[in-house]
Design an enzyme around this catalytic site. Structure first.
Site, PDB file in Angstrom:
ATOM      1  N   TYR A 135      -9.766  -0.873   6.457  1.00  0.00           N
ATOM      2  CA  TYR A 135     -10.592   0.338   6.392  1.00  0.00           C
ATOM      3  C   TYR A 135     -12.048  -0.078   6.251  1.00  0.00           C
ATOM      4  O   TYR A 135     -12.379  -0.814   5.322  1.00  0.00           O
ATOM      5  CB  TYR A 135     -10.286   1.156   5.144  1.00  0.00           C
ATOM      6  CG  TYR A 135      -8.904   1.667   4.942  1.00  0.00           C
ATOM      7  CD1 TYR A 135      -8.640   3.030   5.058  1.00  0.00           C
ATOM      8  CD2 TYR A 135      -7.862   0.829   4.553  1.00  0.00           C
ATOM      9  CE1 TYR A 135      -7.369   3.529   4.807  1.00  0.00           C
ATOM     10  CE2 TYR A 135      -6.596   1.316   4.310  1.00  0.00           C
ATOM     11  CZ  TYR A 135      -6.357   2.668   4.435  1.00  0.00           C
ATOM     12  OH  TYR A 135      -5.110   3.166   4.181  1.00  0.00           O
ATOM     13  N   ASP A 171      -0.144  10.264  -5.714  1.00  0.00           N
ATOM     14  CA  ASP A 171      -0.146  11.073  -4.497  1.00  0.00           C
ATOM     15  C   ASP A 171       0.839  12.232  -4.595  1.00  0.00           C
ATOM     16  O   ASP A 171       0.559  13.334  -4.113  1.00  0.00           O
ATOM     17  CB  ASP A 171       0.165  10.213  -3.271  1.00  0.00           C
ATOM     18  CG  ASP A 171      -0.999   9.300  -2.887  1.00  0.00           C
ATOM     19  OD1 ASP A 171      -2.123   9.513  -3.381  1.00  0.00           O
ATOM     20  OD2 ASP A 171      -0.777   8.366  -2.099  1.00  0.00           O
TER      21      ASP A 171
END
Length: 184
Positions: A135, A171
């Protein structure tokens, strides 16, 4: 000579980057990032942070993550090993594609990346074991600005290709959206 082919998606500002592979008998070379070439595609700020992640098990989901303004970030996501179903969700309240999602299969073989602009949440599902992603971020991580969406939120109705194998406690704890969600 451009090393990238840029393709728009149905979500405003979200683009797919196809990296070009140049090879000979020794192997191949591919440019992962070029500030000059990718500025035209939407990555106009300097790279502030580069992260490398590994996900061990097929079916695992990471995300959906974003940073609230003023720490919102552009991300260039590339899979360098294995294969993922990479998802971006438009959270920009003024966008015509607000709360819509788009996914691309990124893999070490297909040389595809997703350029995700500010105002989007991002996540992925591993489609193979031992997946690795790189990323590139335009902003540093700001823990106090972190946000997330629940990957199983029925309002988003993301069509994950595999049953979920693993989801972190963090999450899984993200609440579902409500009809009064105003975006970021």
């Amino acid at each position: 000579m451009s090393r990238f082919t840029v393709t728009s998606t149905a979500l405003d500002g979200l683009v797919c980057i196809q990296r070009q592979r140049r090879g000979d008998t020794r192997g191949w070379f591919s440019r992962l990032f070029c500030a000059d070439e990718l500025a035209a595609a939407g990555f106009r700020q300097p790279v502030s942070q580069i992260n490398h992640t590994q996900t061990r098990r097929s079916g695992s989901v990471r995300g959906l993550h974003f940073q609230h303004p003023p720490h919102a970030e552009d991300k260039l996501v590339s899979c360098i090993r294995g294969e993922v179903f990479d998802v971006a969700v438009d959270l920009r309240k003024e966008s015509r594609t607000f709360l819509q999602w788009h996914a691309e299969v990124l893999s070490g073989d297909n040389m595809r990346s997703l350029l995700i602009p500010k105002g989007f949440a991002h996540g992925f599902q591993a489609l193979s074991d031992d997946v690795e992603l790189i990323y590139l971020h335009s902003e540093p991580y700001a823990p106090g600005a972190e946000g997330g969406l629940n990957s199983l939120d029925p309002m988003l109705a993301i069509a994950w290709p595999l049953p979920l194998a693993d989801l972190s406690d963090r999450d899984a704890a993200h609440p579902y959206l409500t009809t009064d969600f105003g975006g970021i």
